[in-house]
Design an enzyme around this catalytic site. Structure first.
Site, PDB file in Angstrom:
ATOM      1  N   TYR A   1       0.846  -1.207   0.000  1.00 21.67           N
ATOM      2  CA  TYR A   1       0.000   0.000   0.000  1.00 21.67           C
ATOM      3  C   TYR A   1       0.875   1.249   0.000  1.00 21.67           C
ATOM      4  O   TYR A   1       1.696   1.456   0.897  1.00 21.67           O
ATOM      5  CB  TYR A   1      -0.901  -0.021   1.223  1.00 21.67           C
TER       6      TYR A   1
ATOM      7  N   TYR B   1      -5.847   5.511  -7.340  1.00 19.29           N
ATOM      8  CA  TYR B   1      -6.091   5.357  -5.903  1.00 19.29           C
ATOM      9  C   TYR B   1      -7.497   4.837  -5.714  1.00 19.29           C
ATOM     10  O   TYR B   1      -8.459   5.607  -5.745  1.00 19.29           O
ATOM     11  CB  TYR B   1      -5.891   6.693  -5.188  1.00 19.29           C
TER      12      TYR B   1
END
Lengths: 147, 393
Positions: free
Chosen positions: B295, B345
């Site tokens: 991440y 995103y």
């Protein structure tokens, strides 16, 4: 000027003492009445012994800079930018976040000595601010409140 | 215990909308489109969906999507908090549901107009203004100017740099790597647009030490995943991505993106807790992980996570990267889709889809080696989650 995006303070039974103290220029730290462990941010129980009994102690308002950032973007109308914000290791052992005044961002150093004073923040709140310790050995103003 | 679900459920379908800066349509529609795309990929009928597992932050509730798509019955629906930190946890919920027989076809989706609508990078989200215990932690950061995730995470990055001698250039290399991978991914927003380290170094500061190019994008889009039993997945067209590990973690004195009161703020015990569970559930060690999707809301967190997951020692991730280990032909190819820095995103859920492609052998940057096990991680430093996806062999 656009409206600040700082959320209003959430006052609860657990933390209202701290904001009341700040209003008077006093930096209070919650202390377990059973095992004397200090805690910040405030909470209903002692994470060390689970006691719900607590009182407070008044901080010396002195400490050293544990970490910091200098904020450039986005910009909120409640602040002036670039905005330095620090995490201070208070002498008592707890930590505290506050914005920093009186230091050029480039002069910020981890470990530098700072003191906590109080000043106006968004929503007319009186809250801590960090600044360099003045040359005199004692905190510069008795109640720590700046204009 | 954990053997009860390890390798008994699989991700059988992945589907997404385009990743853009202005989708021009509702978040609800993005959710529906991504769900249909994932079901088409799995070749499972829409009416067969009987469960959803979502983020609490998802604006499109399961009942709205079920209604819009004419899904007649839902038997399982759950929600996971903590945004991107929890990104892998809905897949855990889905795996638990299908491996226990509570549901047969569980869909995970995340869909939003996070650029053209509310931007996380612009300031506190709408729910931040609720006066409750969930948001009380903001008392201790927001009034002093820490208003966005980049600003809140900068303290950790600053401390990490001082402790281990990491530099802005070390962070920049994470960005350069992601953009290189994105440049080769037609789905990526930054397709065909690699960057050089000098561009990172000359990008403006957002919250020192974080520069613009240390921060992920803000994107509009939807991504969905279809989870069924391993048994069922074996009868479907794509090779299954078996869920051999799926874990959540909260560490000591955890606060959302501001766990500033621990002895070492640059350590993330919740990540280590997830790692420990994943190795135990899957029976794997870091050396047996063939690729990873880490991440990357902000570049320093990629380095910190590599260390917490045990791919290298503390403070060593910058050298691990510099030595080429994270490249497509390296020991641990990372963020081959371009990451959230380069692809889009989608709060980490697009990274889970890349994990599935790596297992299937269909990444646009497929490493030149067999990929048996892929680690996918959620955001940090928030309550964390992670997955190990494995090939069925």
């Amino acid at each position: 000027m656009s409206k600040t995006s700082v959320p209003p303070i959430t006052r609860t039974h657990d933390n209202v003492f701290w904001f009341d103290g700040a209003q008077q220029g006093r930096l209070l730290i919650q202390r377990c009445a059973d095992c004397a462990t200090l805690r910040h941010p405030p909470g209903p129980a002692c994470p060390a012994c689970r006691s719900f009994e607590w009182d407070t102690m008044e901080s010396s308002r002195r400490g050293t800079l544990h970490s910091f950032t200098v904020i450039h973007h986005p910009q909120d109308p409640a602040f002036t930018y670039p905005l330095a914000v620090g995490l201070i290791d208070l002498a008592e052992g707890t930590r505290l976040v506050a914005d920093i005044e009186g230091v050029e961002p480039g002069d910020l150093q981890l470990g530098m000595e700072l003191e906590v004073v109080f000043g106006a923040h968004a929503h007319d709140e009186t809250l801590p601010r960090l600044r360099p310790v003045p040359a005199a050995a004692t905190p510069s103003e008795p109640d720590g409140i700046t204009a | 215990m954990s053997q009860t679900f390890s390798r008994r459920a699989a991700i059988a379908g992945i589907g997404a909308t385009e990743f853009s800066k202005d989708s021009g349509r509702s978040e609800w529609r993005l959710a529906c489109e991504s769900v249909l795309a994932a079901l088409a990929d799995a070749q499972i009928g829409v009416e067969e969906v009987d469960g959803f597992a979502l983020f609490t932050m998802e604006n499109n509730p399961e009942i709205a999507v079920a209604r819009a798509l004419g899904i007649p019955e839902l038997k399982f629906f759950s929600r996971i908090p903590h945004g991107g930190g929890g990104a892998c946890a809905p897949v855990q919920q889905a795996a638990l549901a299908v491996s226990s027989g509570v549901a047969d076809v569980v869909v995970v989706y995340r869909a939003f107009n996070e650029r053209s609508g509310h931007r996380f990078g612009a300031g506190p989200p709408p729910f931040a203004y609720a006066q409750n215990t969930d948001q009380e932690y903001r008392n201790w950061i927001n009034p002093y100017g820490l208003l966005t995730p980049a600003q809140q995470e900068a303290f950790l990055a600053q401390r990490y740099m001082a402790k281990y001698g990491a530099t802005s250039e070390d962070f920049g290399r994470v960005s350069v790597l992601s953009r290189k991978h994105a440049a080769n991914n037609p789905k990526a927003w930054f397709h065909g647009r690699p960057i050089r380290l000098e561009e990172h170094q000359s990008s403006r500061f957002i919250a020192e030490p974080l520069r613009l190019l240390d921060c992920c994008q803000e994107s509009d889009g939807g991504q969905a995943l279809v989870i069924v039993s391993a048994e069922r997945a074996r009868d479907l067209p794509h090779p299954p991505a078996l869920i051999s590990g799926a874990a959540q973690g909260v560490g000591p004195q955890q606060i959302s993106m501001s766990s500033y009161y621990r002895p070492d703020i640059d350590e993330m015990p919740e990540v280590e807790l997830v790692a420990r569970q994943l190795w135990q559930q899957s029976g794997l060690r870091p050396a047996e992980i063939d690729a990873a999707v880490i991440y990357d809301a902000f570049t320093p967190m990629v380095l910190l996570q590599l260390e917490e997951y045990g791919f290298c020692g503390r403070g060593e991730a910058k050298d691990y990267l510099l030595d080429g280990h994270l490249e497509v032909d390296g020991a641990l190819p990372v963020n081959t889709h371009g990451g959230q820095l380069g692809e889009g995103y989608l709060h980490g859920v697009n990274g889970i889809a890349e994990g599935v492609r790596l297992v299937r052998g269909t990444s646009t940057n497929q490493p030149p080696k067999a990929i048996d096990n892929v680690l996918v991680t959620g955001g940090s430093p928030v309550p964390h989650s992670g997955l190990v996806l494995s090939a069925d062999r």
